[in-house]
Every structure is written in structure tokens, then in C-alpha cells.
Motif scaffolding. Structure first.
Motif, PDB file in Angstrom:
ATOM      1  N   ASP A 202      37.469  11.307  -1.827  1.00 12.50           N
ATOM      2  CA  ASP A 202      38.696  11.561  -2.591  1.00 12.50           C
ATOM      3  C   ASP A 202      38.529  12.851  -3.398  1.00 12.50           C
ATOM      4  O   ASP A 202      38.262  12.833  -4.601  1.00 12.50           O
ATOM      5  CB  ASP A 202      38.977  10.377  -3.512  1.00 12.50           C
ATOM      6  N   THR A 203      38.702  13.980  -2.740  1.00 10.12           N
ATOM      7  CA  THR A 203      38.512  15.262  -3.415  1.00 10.12           C
ATOM      8  C   THR A 203      39.594  15.514  -4.454  1.00 10.12           C
ATOM      9  O   THR A 203      39.339  16.169  -5.477  1.00 10.12           O
ATOM     10  CB  THR A 203      38.510  16.409  -2.392  1.00 10.12           C
ATOM     11  N   ARG A 204      40.800  15.008  -4.214  1.00  7.65           N
ATOM     12  CA  ARG A 204      41.885  15.223  -5.178  1.00  7.65           C
ATOM     13  C   ARG A 204      41.565  14.549  -6.506  1.00  7.65           C
ATOM     14  O   ARG A 204      41.727  15.155  -7.575  1.00  7.65           O
ATOM     15  CB  ARG A 204      43.190  14.675  -4.620  1.00  7.65           C
ATOM     16  N   ALA A 205      41.071  13.310  -6.454  1.00 10.58           N
ATOM     17  CA  ALA A 205      40.720  12.596  -7.687  1.00 10.58           C
ATOM     18  C   ALA A 205      39.564  13.292  -8.396  1.00 10.58           C
ATOM     19  O   ALA A 205      39.552  13.406  -9.627  1.00 10.58           O
ATOM     20  CB  ALA A 205      40.364  11.150  -7.374  1.00 10.58           C
ATOM     21  N   ALA A 206      38.593  13.769  -7.621  1.00 14.41           N
ATOM     22  CA  ALA A 206      37.441  14.463  -8.210  1.00 14.41           C
ATOM     23  C   ALA A 206      37.906  15.710  -8.949  1.00 14.41           C
ATOM     24  O   ALA A 206      37.457  15.995 -10.077  1.00 14.41           O
ATOM     25  CB  ALA A 206      36.434  14.821  -7.132  1.00 14.41           C
ATOM     26  N   ARG A 207      38.804  16.462  -8.344  1.00 16.45           N
ATOM     27  CA  ARG A 207      39.291  17.687  -8.969  1.00 16.45           C
ATOM     28  C   ARG A 207      40.057  17.370 -10.251  1.00 16.45           C
ATOM     29  O   ARG A 207      39.902  18.057 -11.271  1.00 16.45           O
ATOM     30  CB  ARG A 207      40.194  18.460  -8.011  1.00 16.45           C
ATOM     31  N   THR A 208      40.855  16.331 -10.219  1.00 13.16           N
ATOM     32  CA  THR A 208      41.617  15.931 -11.404  1.00 13.16           C
ATOM     33  C   THR A 208      40.690  15.592 -12.568  1.00 13.16           C
ATOM     34  O   THR A 208      40.930  15.983 -13.717  1.00 13.16           O
ATOM     35  CB  THR A 208      42.518  14.720 -11.085  1.00 13.16           C
ATOM     36  N   ILE A 209      39.612  14.880 -12.266  1.00 12.24           N
ATOM     37  CA  ILE A 209      38.636  14.499 -13.307  1.00 12.24           C
ATOM     38  C   ILE A 209      38.022  15.739 -13.949  1.00 12.24           C
ATOM     39  O   ILE A 209      37.932  15.843 -15.173  1.00 12.24           O
ATOM     40  CB  ILE A 209      37.533  13.606 -12.698  1.00 12.24           C
ATOM     41  N   ILE A 210      37.613  16.694 -13.125  1.00 12.34           N
ATOM     42  CA  ILE A 210      36.944  17.891 -13.653  1.00 12.34           C
ATOM     43  C   ILE A 210      37.927  18.791 -14.391  1.00 12.34           C
ATOM     44  O   ILE A 210      37.606  19.349 -15.453  1.00 12.34           O
ATOM     45  CB  ILE A 210      36.238  18.657 -12.518  1.00 12.34           C
ATOM     46  N   GLU A 211      39.131  18.940 -13.870  1.00 12.28           N
ATOM     47  CA  GLU A 211      40.121  19.774 -14.549  1.00 12.28           C
ATOM     48  C   GLU A 211      40.490  19.169 -15.910  1.00 12.28           C
ATOM     49  O   GLU A 211      40.664  19.899 -16.904  1.00 12.28           O
ATOM     50  CB  GLU A 211      41.368  19.926 -13.675  1.00 12.28           C
ATOM     51  N   GLU A 212      40.597  17.829 -15.959  1.00 17.55           N
ATOM     52  CA  GLU A 212      40.883  17.171 -17.230  1.00 17.55           C
ATOM     53  C   GLU A 212      39.710  17.348 -18.191  1.00 17.55           C
ATOM     54  O   GLU A 212      39.914  17.548 -19.406  1.00 17.55           O
ATOM     55  CB  GLU A 212      41.141  15.688 -16.990  1.00 17.55           C
ATOM     56  N   ALA A 213      38.485  17.329 -17.665  1.00 23.41           N
ATOM     57  CA  ALA A 213      37.301  17.549 -18.506  1.00 23.41           C
ATOM     58  C   ALA A 213      37.299  18.960 -19.079  1.00 23.41           C
ATOM     59  O   ALA A 213      36.935  19.168 -20.250  1.00 23.41           O
ATOM     60  CB  ALA A 213      36.030  17.293 -17.699  1.00 23.41           C
ATOM     61  N   ILE A 214      37.707  19.928 -18.284  1.00 20.83           N
ATOM     62  CA  ILE A 214      37.785  21.315 -18.766  1.00 20.83           C
ATOM     63  C   ILE A 214      38.786  21.419 -19.916  1.00 20.83           C
ATOM     64  O   ILE A 214      38.499  22.043 -20.947  1.00 20.83           O
ATOM     65  CB  ILE A 214      38.184  22.261 -17.611  1.00 20.83           C
ATOM     66  N   ASP A 215      39.958  20.795 -19.770  1.00 18.61           N
ATOM     67  CA  ASP A 215      40.957  20.813 -20.847  1.00 18.61           C
ATOM     68  C   ASP A 215      40.391  20.168 -22.111  1.00 18.61           C
ATOM     69  O   ASP A 215      40.601  20.664 -23.226  1.00 18.61           O
ATOM     70  CB  ASP A 215      42.220  20.076 -20.403  1.00 18.61           C
ATOM     71  N   THR A 216      39.683  19.056 -21.930  1.00 13.52           N
ATOM     72  CA  THR A 216      39.124  18.332 -23.075  1.00 13.52           C
ATOM     73  C   THR A 216      38.090  19.166 -23.804  1.00 13.52           C
ATOM     74  O   THR A 216      38.094  19.265 -25.038  1.00 13.52           O
ATOM     75  CB  THR A 216      38.490  17.007 -22.611  1.00 13.52           C
ATOM     76  N   ILE A 217      37.186  19.786 -23.051  1.00  4.63           N
ATOM     77  CA  ILE A 217      36.125  20.589 -23.641  1.00  4.63           C
ATOM     78  C   ILE A 217      36.702  21.803 -24.376  1.00  4.63           C
ATOM     79  O   ILE A 217      36.222  22.185 -25.452  1.00  4.63           O
ATOM     80  CB  ILE A 217      35.127  21.024 -22.547  1.00  4.63           C
ATOM     81  N   GLN A 218      37.723  22.388 -23.809  1.00  9.60           N
ATOM     82  CA  GLN A 218      38.364  23.512 -24.490  1.00  9.60           C
ATOM     83  C   GLN A 218      39.054  23.044 -25.771  1.00  9.60           C
ATOM     84  O   GLN A 218      39.028  23.742 -26.793  1.00  9.60           O
ATOM     85  CB  GLN A 218      39.365  24.191 -23.550  1.00  9.60           C
ATOM     86  N   ASP A 219      39.642  21.862 -25.731  1.00  8.73           N
ATOM     87  CA  ASP A 219      40.280  21.301 -26.921  1.00  8.73           C
ATOM     88  C   ASP A 219      39.241  21.010 -28.001  1.00  8.73           C
ATOM     89  O   ASP A 219      39.510  21.166 -29.197  1.00  8.73           O
ATOM     90  CB  ASP A 219      41.042  20.021 -26.558  1.00  8.73           C
ATOM     91  N   TRP A 220      38.030  20.600 -27.581  1.00  9.34           N
ATOM     92  CA  TRP A 220      36.949  20.308 -28.536  1.00  9.34           C
ATOM     93  C   TRP A 220      36.215  21.576 -28.985  1.00  9.34           C
ATOM     94  O   TRP A 220      35.329  21.498 -29.836  1.00  9.34           O
ATOM     95  CB  TRP A 220      35.936  19.358 -27.897  1.00  9.34           C
ATOM     96  N   SER A 221      36.534  22.695 -28.387  1.00  5.36           N
ATOM     97  CA  SER A 221      35.904  23.987 -28.733  1.00  5.36           C
ATOM     98  C   SER A 221      34.392  23.958 -28.507  1.00  5.36           C
ATOM     99  O   SER A 221      33.603  24.368 -29.365  1.00  5.36           O
ATOM    100  CB  SER A 221      36.207  24.358 -30.193  1.00  5.36           C
ATOM    101  N   VAL A 222      33.990  23.457 -27.348  1.00  6.03           N
ATOM    102  CA  VAL A 222      32.573  23.500 -26.965  1.00  6.03           C
ATOM    103  C   VAL A 222      32.472  24.171 -25.583  1.00  6.03           C
ATOM    104  O   VAL A 222      32.224  23.513 -24.572  1.00  6.03           O
ATOM    105  CB  VAL A 222      31.923  22.095 -26.957  1.00  6.03           C
ATOM    106  N   PRO A 223      32.678  25.478 -25.531  1.00  5.60           N
ATOM    107  CA  PRO A 223      32.767  26.193 -24.256  1.00  5.60           C
ATOM    108  C   PRO A 223      31.461  26.231 -23.463  1.00  5.60           C
ATOM    109  O   PRO A 223      31.483  26.637 -22.305  1.00  5.60           O
ATOM    110  CB  PRO A 223      33.185  27.603 -24.676  1.00  5.60           C
ATOM    111  N   TYR A 224      30.358  25.820 -24.075  1.00  9.28           N
ATOM    112  CA  TYR A 224      29.077  25.858 -23.364  1.00  9.28           C
ATOM    113  C   TYR A 224      29.157  25.151 -22.013  1.00  9.28           C
ATOM    114  O   TYR A 224      28.531  25.577 -21.039  1.00  9.28           O
ATOM    115  CB  TYR A 224      27.986  25.206 -24.228  1.00  9.28           C
ATOM    116  N   TRP A 225      29.936  24.062 -21.928  1.00  6.47           N
ATOM    117  CA  TRP A 225      29.963  23.232 -20.728  1.00  6.47           C
ATOM    118  C   TRP A 225      30.872  23.777 -19.621  1.00  6.47           C
ATOM    119  O   TRP A 225      30.839  23.271 -18.498  1.00  6.47           O
ATOM    120  CB  TRP A 225      30.420  21.819 -21.098  1.00  6.47           C
ATOM    121  N   LEU A 226      31.678  24.766 -19.920  1.00  4.61           N
ATOM    122  CA  LEU A 226      32.659  25.239 -18.933  1.00  4.61           C
ATOM    123  C   LEU A 226      32.017  25.740 -17.631  1.00  4.61           C
ATOM    124  O   LEU A 226      32.531  25.441 -16.544  1.00  4.61           O
ATOM    125  CB  LEU A 226      33.541  26.327 -19.553  1.00  4.61           C
ATOM    126  N   PRO A 227      30.920  26.512 -17.683  1.00  3.21           N
ATOM    127  CA  PRO A 227      30.320  26.957 -16.419  1.00  3.21           C
ATOM    128  C   PRO A 227      29.916  25.803 -15.497  1.00  3.21           C
ATOM    129  O   PRO A 227      30.121  25.878 -14.283  1.00  3.21           O
ATOM    130  CB  PRO A 227      29.097  27.760 -16.881  1.00  3.21           C
TER     131      PRO A 227
END
Length: 872
Positions: free
Chosen positions: A601-626
Motif C-alpha cells: 500500500d504505497t499510497r497509505a505509506a506516502r500519506t503517513i510520511i507526508e503527514e509526519a512532515i507537516d507535523t514536524i514542521q508544525d513542531w519546529s524540529v526540522p532535523y527530521w525532515l531529511p
């Protein structure tokens, strides 16, 4: 590291000392220092008072090279503190972004050795296109063996543009012979640092403006033997003497005998007000007017400091603004001796005032040092309790342990929380024997308490410390037995309950908490029992419990127990989100996405990671973005979308790939996957070969397997079958010992080819590889791998003599399109000779002798579509 905060003291330690332009230019010695730019290491080894610091600062000011400076002291006997200061000194003078860029590597030292950090630092420095000079002054103050070993490693592996200059009163505590034999080391000793007659004449006549005769100057040089401090002391004494003749008449002996005499000469000739100032401020390692005013109870300290500096009375400026100073070490020792003889109680009182003064200004490290020097242990304990959380976050555990060990009777003098933290820090510093002894005393202390909320809180903290001891020693049975003493819920101590074990790793299995990838039935049982006990105490949402749960979930994924992994991840997510624990949320998100990918299920996997990127940016911890963007690239690869995979990687810093380091493994191994898809095997192998030694050094089983598997795949694509199978064997040995599955089967059909080749090769091998890999384990992995090769043929019924590699499949498809050897070579970036070698291998594997037969055979066994024949 910037979040830690810059103190004034930090700036003074990393600021190049001021060099007065009227000082003597020691041209011959400066030329010898110039030679250090052709060496890895330059040392200045001589006792106190030989002008080492002055010479180095003069050279650094005059030479047109990038120079970083670090003044060392006894408090730098902390591996993390020492290297943090090295980075800050480089960042302030060499590479402005270095501190920020090195912060992740510094944080990663909580679960990797200092050598991985040094690898990252050396990579950063090697990218600078000019000489980089690092000067370490007063190196003799360092006594920690780990620091000496790390410096030796740094020197050995530094690039040709990096040069280390070390000034020390004593011989370096690590061998330098190998660099000397290779002409990569320079040394200046005490004899070389002595003043010549010409320098002595200039020193007295030009610097100190003393009208001395040639005979008098010669007498001074002879009696001091050219010892710089002796000449300086004599100059100060003469400057304060109306009649120089009596001084020369009483001046006798060699410099080994006269230092005390000269110091007394200087001291006795100073005005009473100056003596008062010096006695009251000599306890300070570094000083400014504010702390001097507090100690002297006067308001003219800045004027006094300026006056002492102008008179050359052994005062060393520590910044360009002449606001922070220190006394010359030789003079400091003398003054403190005078103070100790005159009034011991006064000495303690001054330290107490200094502590209060520094604390009022937020300089808590200095405040704590002086509180301990004052033997005011109540004040010291108060300062520790107030600020220990900050120091723990910085990871300078050796420094903390030094402070805690400064209490004569820690068990009696430290409040309960500090006693518990002392045991925890002993564990963190690897002092297992001492930690065990401390825990025995803590057990007795807990048992002696009356049943109360205080005892429950103490037991709660003790449970946490013992849990860390269990992970450090593997003695989980003792922890289980101890934790069962009190079968009830425990209060949550914020210091322990919220202690964050991960700030850098995208997967907990890579950390000590995840046992660095070690998995067995025993570790699974222990982990589950650990979590059960923690939960029974009411700590089910504590970070220590959730990190264990996350580690078990990742282990379940590796063992292909996907449903079990999902259940545990459900425990992690709510707290990770609510408390914004990114070091827990990222491993959760990545593991969940991997499960979705495993289920196709690549679509679900992508959704999880994209949502994680939004969350991390909202938390202002850019270290994890790469890491998250790299995983998006992996998802694209699974969808056979190479272009999007490259787009995701293009958002990452180029330095990741130019200078591979282990703490960026997820990003780098994703890059390797992309390179293999592009048939850039040599570039993939370059990255893997850079990572492999560090993975083995750190004992990271997960990394060793992933790297070896990718090496095998790269070598397979290059047609290097024997080497590919050796790499695969290396991965299988670790994999079988730990029940690894997904590390192999996630590579799909390519892994099927490799495992089939390995099985056939092992059947024919006379001398079996050691250690042995059981056929049953390989067979089981094969049963889990995809059964269909490109084109749809079953691997089990493949009529090929040997499976084609990815590159060979690509060339076969180009044959089917009618491409000539020259066209194939141009498209792949190979020579005609290389293409012919590939064709020869393809013909051999298909059992044919030319390209037409090859395409017909490939169509027959469904390796390529029938339509390809029409292009022949």
C-alpha cells in the motif's frame, strides 16, 4: 548546540589571545611554526613560563591562515564538553555554520562513539579549500584517557588541510612517533623557546624601555638561562626599583632556583592596593570587573585591570574588548600560595562570594566550581538541583560526575534526587562497578525510609535508574526481582518520567535502547516483561516504557510479524503526538509506513510520511525532515518512479552524499538504492564502503546487515558474483543469529536472484564459508521473497543457468530494441569493451552464442515481451 547557549566564559576560551604589537618578533621560531602547515601535528612542549601561549598567539595573528583557538582547563576533562568546545572554536573562526551542522552528530554520541562524531567533523573540515589550524593551549590540564585517544584518532584521519598545534607543559600522553617517522609532526621544546641574547636585548630595551648595560642584560640572560618568565619577572622588578644595582648584586643562581625569589621581588615592590586586588582575585580562573568588584568590595576593578595589563604584570586578556582576563599560570600559583599562607578562611570566603557573583549573572558552571572550592556543599547541591536538567541535556556527564564526586560523602550530603542522578550518570559514563555500589546504598536508603509519598517518589526514581542499569549490563533478571518489591503504582518524577532517550535516530533499533539491532526470543521476552512491570507501576506512558515498546515493534517488523508490530505502534502514537516527542514520533511513523509498504500500500505509506512532515514542521524540529524525505524517495522507488525518487533526494543537502557519515544512514542508503536503479554501482559502493567500518566499530547490527545486502546487490549488478555472495554471506550470518527477515525480503526479486545463487553456490562449495549459514534459513527467506521475476516467470521454474543481474536485464532489453554495441555503451556510459564483457556473460547465462539467439531465448522464457522480436 546553539540552544545550549553561549556563555561569556565559552567565548573567552575560544578567543585568540590579544598580542601586543610591541612584543618581540621571534622570527626563527615563527618560521618553525610555519613548517607545521606541512604537518598533521605541531607541539610546543615546555614548563610554565617559556612563552608558549605568547608565541602561538603571535604566530596566529601574523599568519594568513584560518586559526581556531581553545584555552583548556581542568573542567574540560569531559569528552563531550571538550569536543563541543573544539567545534565552537572552529565555528567562531573557521566555519560559521559548523556548530549548527555538527549538532546532530554531537547529540548522536548518546548512542554512538565519539569516533563517529569525529568522522563527521573531519568530513566538514576536509571540504574547506584552505589550511585550517586548531590550537589547543594548556593541553597538560587534560587527564582523561578517552580525550587523548580521540585526539590521536583525529590527527591520524585528518585531511591534509587540517593542522593541530598543541601547547603543553608535559609530554603528550599519546604516541606521536608514527607521525614523526612520516615527517608529519613538528616539535618545539624548552631549549628552543629560550630567549637568545639578541632577543633579550630587544626585550629589555624596546619592550620594557629599561636602560640597562650590555653587561647587565647578559647577566640577566645568563642567570635566567633565557627563561622567558624569569626575564619578565626581572623586568617588572627593575621597573619598580629606583636603584637597579642592589638587585643585580643579590641576583644569583639559575632559573630553577630564582623563580620564587623573583616572584617575591615583584610582589614586595607592588603598591598595597595592588597587592590587595591580586590576593582577592587570584582564586579566579577568569575574571572581569564585575566579579572583581564583588571580591574586593571596591568599584575600580576595571581601572585596576587596565593598569595591571599596561604594566605587563602577568595579566592575559581573553577577548578583544579587554573585559575578561586571567593571570599567568605561574603568577596564579604564587598568589594563591600567598593567600593560603596568610588566611585560609579568607580563601574559602572569597570562593563563596565568587560563587554568588557568578550565579547572579547566570554563569552557573563557575558558580558551582567556586561553591565546591568554598566547601559550601549546601550551596553546591542547591545549584546542582536547580540546573542539572540543563547539564544532562548537554550530555556532559563526566563534568557532572566530577561535581557530584566532589562531595566528600555523596550519600549523606546529596539530596535524594541528586543521589539517584549520580547513580544514573555513573551508568552513563560506563562506571558499572561504582554504579552497582551506589545502587546498593540507594536500596538501603530507600528501605530505611518510612512509608510515605517521599519514599514512593524515591523508589520511583530508583526504578528508573535500575532500568538503565539493566540495559547497560543486560542484567534484566535482577531488575525484575528488584522492581517486584513494591507492587503498586508509583508517582511520576518529571525528571525521570520525561527523560528523552532519542533526539537523532529515525529508528530505535539503532540505539542502545534497541540493543543496536540485537534480537532474540530472550530480548523479546525481557522487553515485554519490562513493559509490563513499568505499566503496572503506572508508567505505561513514560518515555522509558514507550521507547522499549517502539524498539519491540521495530523488532517485530524485522521478523515479519507485522500485525504484532501494528498493535504496539498503537501504544506509542498517542503519547508521541500529545507530548510532541519527535524522537518517538518519527520512528513510529517510519515503522508504520514500512508496514504499509510491506503490504503493497504505497499510497497509505506516502500519506503517513507526508503527514509526519507537516507535523514536524508544525513542531519546529526540522532535523527530521531529511529522513522523512528520503523515505518518500523509497516509496517512489517501490512504485518504479525513479524521477520522483531523485526529486525527493534533491531536497537534501549535497554534503550528505559527498561526505557520508553513519548518523545519516537512512538518507545515504536511500541514495544507494537510487544509484543502483540508475546502474551507478561504483557510486553506490563508494557510499557503502565509507559507512561499513563505522557500522562495525559501533556494533550496529542493523547497519551492518543493510550495508552488506546493498553491497551484494551492487556487486551482483556488476557481474561480480563471488564478491556479491561473500557480502550476502556476511549479512546472512548476522541475520540468522537475530532472526532478520525484512532486511532481505524488502529487496524483492533482486534478493531472490541473490539467494538462489547463494544456495546453488553453497551446494557446490567444497570449503564451506565460516560461520555457517543454515540452508533452512536461506530457504525460508526465499519462501518469503517475491516469486515472480520481471516478465512474470516463476523463480522456482527458471530455466536460466544463473540469474541475470539488473544491469544484464537492462542490456538484454536494449538488444531486443536492436541497439548496437556502440549505442549500448553510449547510453550506459561504458566502453565498448565493457559492453562486450556483459554480452559474453548474458550469452553464457542464457546458453546461447549470439544476440539473436539471446533475444529469442529471453522471449521463450518470458524475460522480455514477444513484441521485442519485431525490432530485430
Amino acid at each position: 548546540m546553539d540552544r545550549i547557549g553561549h556563555s561569556i566564559m565559552l567565548k573567552t576560551k575560544t578567543t585568540l589571545p590579544t598580542f601586543q604589537s610591541h612584543r618581540i618578533d621571534r622570527e626563527e621560531l615563527l618560521e618553525q611554526l610555519d613548517q607545521g602547515l606541512d604537518c598533521r601535528l605541531t607541539t610546543l612542549l615546555a614548563p610554565a613560563g617559556y612563552g608558549k601561549t605568547t608565541l602561538l598567539s603571535q604566530w596566529a595573528h601574523k599568519h594568513r591562515v584560518i586559526t581556531s583557538w581553545l584555552s583548556l582547563d581542568e573542567m574540560d576533562n569531559d569528552l563531550i564538553r571538550f569536543w563541543r568546545y573544539v567545534v565552537y572554536s572552529l565555528s567562531s573562526s573557521v566555519h560559521p555554520q559548523l556548530a549548527e551542522r555538527m549538532e546532530p552528530s554531537m547529540k548522536a554520541t548518546s548512542h554512538t562513539s565519539i569516533y563517529t562524531f569525529i568522522d563527521s567533523l573531519l568530513n566538514e573540515l576536509s571540504a574547506i579549500d584552505q589550511h585550517v589550524v586548531i590550537i589547543l593551549d594548556d593541553y597538560h590540564t587534560l587527564t582523561e584517557d578517552a580525550i587523548h585517544a580521540s585526539i590521536s584518532y583525529f590527527i591520524e584521519y585528518s585531511s591534509s588541510n587540517v593542522h593541530l598545534y598543541i601547547a603543553s607543559r608535559s609530554k603528550l600522553p599519546f604516541s606521536t612517533s608514527k607521525w614523526s617517522l612520516r615527517n608529519e609532526a613538528c616539535q618545539l621544546d624548552a631549549i628552543q623557546l629560550l630567549f637568545t641574547l639578541e632577543e633579550t636585548v630587544s626585550f629589555y630595551r624596546e619592550v620594557h624601555k629599561l636602560t640597562l648595560s650590555a653587561q647587565q642584560i647578559d647577566q640577566l640572560r645568563t642567570r635566567t638561562e633565557g627563561w622567558v618568565a624569569g626575564l619578565q619577572l626581572a623586568a617588572i622588578s627593575l621597573a619598580n626599583s629606583a636603584q637597579p644595582d642592589p638587585f643585580f648584586q643579590s641576583f644569583a643562581g639559575s632559573h630553577r632556583d630564582i623563580s620564587e625569589y623573583l616572584l617575591h621581588e615583584v610582589w614586595l615592590r607592588l603598591p598595597h592596593e595592588t597587592q590587595h586586588f591580586l590576593l582577592h582575585t587570584c582564586i579566579l580562573s577568569r575574571m572581569d570587573a564585575a566579579v572583581c568588584n564583588a571580591l574586593t568590595k571596591q568599584s575600580n576593578s576595571q581601572q585596576m585591570l587596565n593598569q595591571l595589563h599596561a604594566q605587563n604584570i602577568f595579566l592575559v586578556p581573553l577577548d578583544d574588548y579587554q573585559s575578561w582576563y586571567r593571570y599567568h599560570h605561574l603568577f596564579t600559583d604564587f598568589l594563591r600560595g600567598q593567600l593560603h599562607q596568610l588566611d585560609t578562611e579568607k580563601l574559602l570566603s572569597l570562593h563563596r562570594v565568587a560563587s554568588e557573583s557568578f550565579a547572579e549573572r547566570g554563569l552557573y558552571e563557575e558558580a558551582l566550581d567556586h561553591a565546591l572550592a568554598a566547601t559550601d556543599y549546601r550551596l553546591a547541591a542547591h545549584l546542582l538541583e536547580q540546573h542539572i536538567s540543563k547539564w544532562i541535556q548537554r550530555g556532559e556527564f563526566s563534568t557532572l560526575l566530577h561535581w557530584l564526586d566532589s562531595f566528600p560523602q555523596p550519600s549523606d550530603m546529596l539530596p535524594p534526587v541528586l543521589s539517584l542522578l549520580r547513580a544514573f550518570i555513573l551508568i552513563t559514563c560506563g562506571k558499572i562497578k561504582r554504579a552497582r555500589e551506589a545502587l546498593i546504598l540507594l536500596d538501603k536508603q530507600c528501605a530505611a525510609m518510612d512509608t510515605s509519598d517521599e519514599q514512593l517518589t524515591f523508589f520511583s526514581g530508583l526504578l528508573f535508574v535500575k532500568a538503565n542499569f539493566a540495559f547497560a549490563t543486560g542484567d534484566f533478571e535482577s531488575w525484575v526481582a528488584s522492581s517486584s518489591q513494591l507492587d503498586q503504582a508509583l508517582p511520576e518524577d518529571p525528571l525521570f518520567y520525561h527523560f528523552n532517550f532519542n533526539t537523532t535516530e529515525p529508528f530505535i533499533r539503532r540505539t542502545s535502547f534497541g540493543l543496536k539491532g540485537h534480537i532474540s526470543a530472550y530480548t523479546e521476552i525481557v522487553g515485554k516483561r519490562f513493559s509490563e512491570i513499568i505499566s503496572a507501576k503506572g508508567w505505561q506512558e513514560s518515555l522509558i516504557n514507550l521507547y522499549v515498546v517502539q524498539a519491540i515493534a521495530e523488532g517485530y517488523y524485522e521478523r515479519n510479524q507485522l500485525e504484532d508490530s501494528l498493535k504496539l505502534l498503537g501504544q506509542v502514537e498517542p503519547v508521541a503526538r500529545r507530548e510532541r516527542i519527535s524522537g518517538l514520533f518519527i520512528p513510529f511513523s517510519l515503522t508504520l509506513a514500512k508496514i504499509k509498504l510491506a503490504n503493497g500500500d504505497t499510497r497509505a505509506a506516502r500519506t503517513i510520511i507526508e503527514e509526519a512532515i507537516d507535523t514536524i514542521q508544525d513542531w519546529s524540529v526540522p532535523y527530521w525532515l531529511p529522513s522523512l524525505r528520503a523515505f518518500l524517495a523509497r516509496i517512489a522507488l517501490q512504485e518504479d518512479d525513479l524521477s520522483h525518487a531523485e526529486l525527493h533526494l534533491a531536497k537534501l543537502p549535497l554534503s550528505f552524499f559527498e561526505q557520508p557519515t553513519l548518523h545519516k544512514e537512512l538518507e545515504l542508503l536511500t541514495y544507494v538504492h537510487v544509484q543502483l536503479q540508475k546502474n551507478q554501482e561504483q557510486e553506490a559502493l563508494r557510499i557503502l564502503e565509507a559507512l561499513q567500518p563505522a557500522a562495525k566499530r559501533e556494533g550496529l547490527l542493523t547497519s551492518q546487515v543493510d550495508i552488506a545486502v546493498l553491497q551484494a546487490l551492487a556487486l551482483q549488478q556488476l557481474g561480480k558474483k563471488a564478491e556479491a555472495l561473500l557480502s550476502l554471506h556476511e549479512a546472512l550470518v548476522i541475520g540468522e543469529a537475530n532472526g532478520y527477515k525484512r532486511s532481505f525480503i524488502d529487496h524483492g526479486v533482486a534478493m531472490s536472484h541473490l539467494l538462489l545463487s547463494f544456495t546453488e553456490h553453497e551446494k557446490r562449495r567444497v570449503n564451506k564459508l565460516v560461520p555457517n549459514v543454515s540452508p533452512e534459513y536461506v530457504k525460508h527467506l526465499l519462501s518469503l521473497c517475491p516469486k515472480k521475476a520481471p516478465g512474470g516467470i516463476s523463480e522456482a521454474t527458471s530455466p536460466l543457468i544463473e540469474s541475470l543481474t539488473g544491469k544484464e536485464m537492462l542490456i538484454l532489453s536494449m538488444l531486443a530494441r536492436g541497439a548496437s554495441n556502440k549505442q549500448i555503451a553510449e547510453e550506459l556510459g561504458n566502453t565498448l569493451g565493457t559492453v562486450k564483457v556483459y554480452l559474453h556473460r548474458i550469452y553464457g547465462k542464457l546458453g546461447v552464442t549470439n544476440r539473436t539467439q539471446a533475444v529469442l531465448k529471453a522471449q521463450e522464457i518470458a524475460l522480455i515481451e514477444k513484441e521485442a522480436l519485431t525490432e530485430l
